[in-house]
Design an enzyme around this catalytic site. Structure first.
Site, PDB file in Angstrom:
ATOM      1  N   HIS A 115       0.831  -1.214   0.000  1.00 52.33           N
ATOM      2  CA  HIS A 115       0.000   0.000   0.000  1.00 52.33           C
ATOM      3  C   HIS A 115       0.861   1.259   0.000  1.00 52.33           C
ATOM      4  O   HIS A 115       0.651   2.180  -0.798  1.00 52.33           O
ATOM      5  CB  HIS A 115      -0.926  -0.011   1.220  1.00 52.33           C
ATOM      6  CG  HIS A 115      -1.821   1.188   1.310  1.00 52.33           C
ATOM      7  ND1 HIS A 115      -1.447   2.335   1.991  1.00 52.33           N
ATOM      8  CD2 HIS A 115      -3.056   1.428   0.800  1.00 52.33           C
ATOM      9  CE1 HIS A 115      -2.419   3.226   1.910  1.00 52.33           C
ATOM     10  NE2 HIS A 115      -3.412   2.703   1.198  1.00 52.33           N
ATOM     11  N   CYS A 128      -2.709  -2.047 -16.057  1.00 45.36           N
ATOM     12  CA  CYS A 128      -2.814  -0.855 -15.213  1.00 45.36           C
ATOM     13  C   CYS A 128      -2.219  -1.081 -13.830  1.00 45.36           C
ATOM     14  O   CYS A 128      -2.413  -0.271 -12.930  1.00 45.36           O
ATOM     15  CB  CYS A 128      -4.264  -0.401 -15.096  1.00 45.36           C
ATOM     16  SG  CYS A 128      -5.364  -1.647 -14.393  1.00 45.36           S
TER      17      CYS A 128
END
Length: 855
Positions: free
Chosen positions: A427, A802
Site C-alpha cells: 500500500h 494498469c
C-alpha cells in the site's frame, strides 16, 4: 606449465591503423586510438589484448625487449587497465615503471634531488603494495626525503629477501603479471559481476610513455572537462598541479590550481595560455568526433601539451539528459541516438528533489527504494501527527509498521514515508508513487515502538521530532539534513520527451484517483487515465462518515439513502476529472476494497464512530467483527460487492453518467470507461452490466440526453484470464491488474513478500522480484492467453495493463509485442514509460522476437 613469449601480434603500438578493437583491447585502448586519429598529442602507447593479458596471468612472459624497445631509452612508463566497459573497473594504474637508482641520479641532475626522490619513493611504495603485495602500512605515504627512500628500499629488501628490482624490463613484467592476475582473482570477478560484467570479461592493458610533468615549473598535470557533471551546464571544470603526475596528484594536491581565470588564485589559462587554448580546441574536437562530452587527462611538459587519456564524463541524470539533447540539437548525434542514450529510469529521478551526490551521507536505515525522491523533515509515527505537522507548515517523515487506507490523509500531509514492512506493491509503495512521495518500505532491522514514539534502527534510537532525510531513490534514511537538488523538468527534459512521443507506437495513460492526481498526469502528457480507483475518493472526513453510515445500514433502502448523499460528491469528482483530461479517455474502476477498510481498528475509533452514528458501542463492535474476514483480499470485495450490495455500483454509475452529460453540456464530449474489478466469471459481468445498462437508460430518460460509455473488466484473477473468451463477450476492454494477478498467480502476499524476497532472488528462485518486474514467463503467459482468447471473440477488444508494472520498460516491451493498446502507471512514471516506449520503437526488440503479435 612452461612459459612462452607472447607473439608480437598480442600487443600493438597504438597508431591510427593498428588493429585495436573495443571487444579485444578494451575501452581505454580504443579511446586512445581515436585520440591518435584525431591527431591529438598522445604519448607513445602499446596496447595488450585480452588474450595477451590472459596468457600473462597463466604464466607466459611478454617479449619485453621488443616492447620496451618501442620507447625511447630510459623512458619511464605507466600501465593502466582497459576493460571493455569502464564501469567494470580494474586494477589501479602503476606509474613511473623503470625508475631505479640510475634513473634517480639522472633526474636529480636534471631537475633536482627532491623531484627525483619523490618519484622514486612513490614508485617503490606503489610497487611494494600493488605488485609485491607487501603490507601497505609498511609502505604508506610519508614526506619524500632521502632517508624515507632509503628506508623504503631497505624494508622492501628485508620483506622480499631480494633488493628492489633495478631492471626496467623485470619491473614491467612483474607489473603486467600482477595486474593480469588481480583481474582473474575471485574477489575481482565477484566485484565486476556486481557491476554488471560477465564472469569471463576480458581485461586489456595499455603501456604508455610517461610525460615528464614533474620537470620544471612550466610542467605539470591536470584534468579538464567542459560541462558540469551534475547539471550538464557548459562549464570548464578541473584542476592543474604544477610538477605533478596522475589524477590523484590533481585531486589530492592542495597546491593544485584552477583552469580558468579565477579570483581565488592562479590558473592554467594565465600560466600556460597556449596549452589552455589547445585544450579547448581538443575538447571541441572530441565532442564532435567522439560524439560525447569527454574528460581529458593531460600533462604540460615545459609548456608543451600532451593528452594522456580521455573518458566519458560521468553524468548525473539531469546532466545526461541535457548533454544528449544538446548534442542532438548541435547535429553531433541524431534525435534517436539522444533518446537511446538516456535510461528511462533516470527520468524518474528528475521529477523529484534528490540528495546531492556531492554531499556526505550518514545512513541510519536501508530498505526497498519504493518511490524516488528525497525530503527532509521531523520524524512522526501517526497520520494524525503528520497532519498536525502539515497544519503548522512543518515538513515531516511518516514512519509506520505498514500503511493502510486510513493513512491516506497522513501520507498526503507527509513529505516522505518509511514502513517497517512491505514490498514494491504494498500500500505505501503504490500510494507513494502515485503521490510522487519519497518512500522506503521493508526497512531492514527497523522496529517501530508506537507507544514510546520511537524507532530502533539497530545502531541509533530515533524519537518523534528527530530530523531525518529520506532518499526514496536509494532506499536510505539519512541522519539530519543534507543538501538536496531541486526537480529538473527543464527545457531539455521536455524536448527529449517530445521527441519520444513522435516515435512511440503504444499509448501511455496514468493511474489517477483524484483531481489532483489527474492534473499531475495531464502535466506529464499522459494519454488519459487508465485507472481511477474510486474508493480513494471516500476517505475525506465528510465522505468517510457517510460511507460508514451506508455500511451500518440495515436495508437496501437505507443503504441507497446514504449513498444518495455521496452521489453529488462523486459526480463532482468525475466532472472535474473529465474537465482536467480535456476529452482524453478516463477509465473509472468501480468500488473495489472490502468494506472493513473504512472502519476504525482501535477501541477509541470505535467509540467515536458509535457517537457519530448514535449507536451503542457494542453494536458498532459487533458489526465490525461481522465484517472482518480471515483473508480480506480474497473475500467480499470488487465485483462481489457489486453483486451482493448493488446499490454502491448503481450510485457510482449514475454519478459517472450525470457527470458525462454535464461535461458534454460544457462543450467537452466524454466517453467514460467503466471497469468492473476482480471478475472471475462471465455471470458476474452479466449481472453488473445489466444494472449499469439500466442506470444508463434511466439517466438518458431523466435528462433527455444521449451519451456513450464503454464497459470493461479488470483481469486480476487467473480464472478471468483463462475464461477471457467468455468474459470478452460482454466487455469492450480488458485491463490487467498485474499487482493482484501476480499475487494470486504466485500465492504471495504483495504486502509481506518484501520480508523474504531478497533471499529468493539471491538464491535464484526468482530472477527478479515479480512485484517489481513483470514475470513474463508465468504471469505473462496468463496475459497472452487472455489476450488471444479475448480477441478471438472480439477483434476490437482493447487491451492494457494498469498495475504498477505498467511503468517499467520490461513490461512495456512485453505489452507492445503482445499487441496491447496502452499501458497505465503512476503519474510520476508516465515520463519513464513514454521514453521506454520510444526506445522500443527505435529498435530495442530483443524480447519481442520471442512473442506472438496479437494485433
Amino acid at each position: 606449465m612452461p612459459t612462452r613469449n607472447l607473439n608480437l601480434m598480442d600487443y600493438s603500438e597504438i597508431t591510427s591503423s593498428a588493429p585495436i578493437a573495443l571487444h579485444s583491447h578494451g575501452w581505454r585502448a580504443k579511446c586512445l586510438q581515436r585520440l591518435v586519429r584525431l591527431e591529438l598529442p598522445v604519448p607513445k602507447t602499446v596496447a595488450l589484448s585480452f588474450a595477451a593479458v590472459r596468457a600473462i596471468a597463466a604464466g607466459s612472459i611478454p617479449d619485453l625487449g621488443t616492447m620496451v624497445g618501442r620507447f625511447d631509452a630510459g623512458q619511464l612508463l605507466s600501465v593502466r587497465p582497459s576493460a571493455e566497459n569502464p564501469d567494470w573497473g580494474g586494477p589501479g594504474a602503476i606509474l613511473n615503471i623503470g625508475m631505479n637508482d640510475a634513473r634517480h641520479a639522472e633526474i636529480a641532475a636534471l631537475h633536482g634531488e627532491a623531484v627525483a626522490t619523490a618519484l622514486y619513493l612513490g614508485f617503490v611504495q606503489s610497487y611494494a603494495q600493488h605488485v609485491a603485495r607487501l603490507d601497505p602500512d609498511m609502505f604508506s605515504e610519508v614526506e619524500p626525503s632521502a632517508a624515507a627512500l632509503r628506508a623504503a628500499l631497505r624494508d622492501y629488501e628485508s620483506e622480499m629477501e631480494d633488493p628492489f628490482p633495478q631492471d626496467p624490463k623485470r619491473q614491467l613484467a612483474e607489473v603486467l603479471r600482477s595486474m593480469a592476475r588481480a583481474w582473474e582473482g575471485t574477489s575481482a570477478r565477484l566485484l565486476r559481476q556486481a557491476r554488471g560484467a560477465p564472469a569471463e570479461a576480458g581485461l586489456g592493458l595499455v603501456v604508455q610513455a610517461m610525460a615528464a610533468g614533474y620537470g620544471s615549473e612550466t610542467s605539470g598535470t591536470g584534468v579538464i572537462q567542459f560541462i558540469d557533471a551534475t547539471t550538464g551546464t557548459p562549464q570548464i571544470t578541473g584542476r592543474y598541479a604544477a610538477r605533478g603526475q596522475g589524477r590523484d596528484e590533481v585531486s589530492d594536491n592542495p597546491r593544485a590550481i584552477y583552469l580558468t581565470r579565477d579570483k581565488r588564485g592562479p590558473s592554467l589559462e594565465e600560466q600556460h595560455p597556449e596549452a589552455f587554448a589547445q585544450l579547448i580546441r581538443h575538447g571541441a574536437i572530441c565532442r564532435e568526433r567522439l560524439r560525447e562530452e569527454m574528460q581529458i587527462e593531460f600533462t604540460v611538459v615545459d609548456g608543451a601539451l600532451w593528452v594522456l587519456d580521455a573518458l566519458k564524463v560521468q553524468h548525473s541524470s539531469r546532466s545526461a539528459i541535457r548533454t544528449a539533447v544538446s548534442l542532438a540539437n548541435d547535429g553531433v548525434i541524431t534525435r534517436k541516438e539522444a533518446l537511446l542514450r538516456v535510461s528511462p529510469l533516470t527520468l524518474a529521478e528528475l521529477l523529484h528533489r534528490q540528495v546531492d551526490p556531492r554531499g556526505k551521507r550518514d545512513v541510519l536505515v536501508r530498505g526497498i527504494a519504493a518511490s524516488p525522491g528525497a525530503a527532509t523533515g521531523r520524524l512522526v509515527f501517526t497520520s494524525q501527527a503528520a497532519q498536525a505537522s502539515a497544519s503548522r507548515g512543518e515538513s515531516c517523515i511518516l514512519a509506520r509498521r505498514e500503511t493502510s487506507p486510513e493513512d491516506i490523509r497522513g501520507m498526503h500531509a507527509a513529505s516522505g514515508v518509511l514502513t517497517e514492512r512491505g514490498g514494491m506493491t504494498s500500500h505505501a509503495a503504490v500510494i507513494g508513487r502515485g503521490l510522487g512521495l519519497p518512500c522506503i518500505v521493508g526497512a531492514t532491522g527497523v522496529r517501530i515502538d508506537l507507544k514510546a514514539k520511537q524507532m530502533h534502527t539497530g545502531r541509533v534510537l530515533l524519537s518523534e521530532g528527530d530530523l531525518v532525510t529520506i532518499d526514496g531513490t536509494t532506499g536510505e534514511l539519512l541522519k539530519g539534513t543534507v543538501d538536496l537538488l531541486d526537480a529538473a523538468q527543464d527545457e531539455s527534459f521536455t524536448t527529449l520527451l517530445e521527441w519520444a512521443d513522435n516515435l512511440r507506437d503504444i499509448d501511455v495513460r496514468a493511474n489517477a484517483d483524484t483531481p489532483t492526481d489527474a492534473r499531475i498526469a495531464r502535466g506529464f502528457n499522459a494519454g488519459g487515465i487508465g485507472l481511477c480507483r474510486t474508493e480513494h475518493m471516500f476517505f475525506e472526513d465528510d465522505r468517510l462518515t457517510v460511507m460508514r453510515e451506508m455500511i451500518f445500514a440495515d436495508t437496501a433502502q437505507d443503504r441507497a439513502a446514504a449513498l444518495a448523499r455521496l452521489l453529488p460528491m462523486q459526480r463532482s469528482d468525475f466532472i472535474e476529472l473529465f474537465s482536467i483530461m480535456q476529452g482524453l479517455p478516463v477509465c473509472i474502476r468501480l468500488f473495489d476494497p472490502p468494506l472493513h477498510e473504512f472502519l476504525p481498528h482501535t477501541r477509541e475509533g470505535m467509540g467515536k464512530l458509535a457517537d457519530a452514528l448514535d449507536l451503542p458501542l457494542s453494536e458498532v463492535t459487533r458489526r465490525s467483527e461481522d465484517l472482518a474476514e480471515f483473508n480480506p483480499m480474497l473475500g467480499l470485495r470488487g465485483v462481489r460487492l457489486g453483486v451482493t450490495v448493488p446499490e454502491i455500483y448503481e450510485m457510482q454509475a449514475r454519478a459517472i453518467f450525470e457527470a458525462t452529460i454535464e461535461t458534454a453540456d460544457r462543450g467537452e464530449k466524454v466517453v467514460p470507461e467503466i471497469m468492473i474489478p476482480l471478475v472471475s466469471a462471465k455471470r458476474e459481468v452479466e449481472l453488473v452490466k445489466a444494472r449499469i445498462d439500466a442506470i444508463a437508460a434511466s439517466v438518458r430518460v431523466e435528462k433527455g440526453t444521449e451519451f456513450e460509455y464503454r464497459l470493461g473488466v479488470m483481469v486480476e484473477t487467473p480464472r478471468a484470464a483463462l475464461r477471457a473468451a467468455e468474459i470478452a463477450q460482454h466487455s469492450d476492454f480488458m485491463s490487467f491488474g498485474t499487482n493482484d494477478l501476480t499475487q494470486m498467480t504466485y500465492g504471495l502476499s504483495r504486502d509481506d513478500a518484501g520480508k523474504f524476497m531478497s533471499y529468493y532472488v539471491q538464491a535464484g528462485v526468482y530472477p527478479e522480484d515479480p512485484f517489481h518486474v513483470l514475470d513474463t514467463d508465468g504471469v505473462g503467459e496468463l496475459l497472452l492467453i487472455a489476450a488471444e482468447r479475448g480477441r478471438s471473440v472480439r477483434k476490437d477488444l482493447t487491451l492494457s495493463i494498469c498495475g504498477e508494472h505498467g511503468g517499467s520498460p520490461e513490461s512495456i516491451a512485453f505489452c507492445r509485442n503482445a499487441g496491447f493498446d496502452y499501458v497505465s502507471c503512476s503519474a510520476y512514471r508516465v515520463p519513464v514509460a513514454r521514453l521506454a516506449a520510444a526506445q522500443l520503437t527505435i529498435g530495442d526488440k530483443d524480447k519481442a522476437k520471442a512473442m506472438p503479435d496479437l494485433r
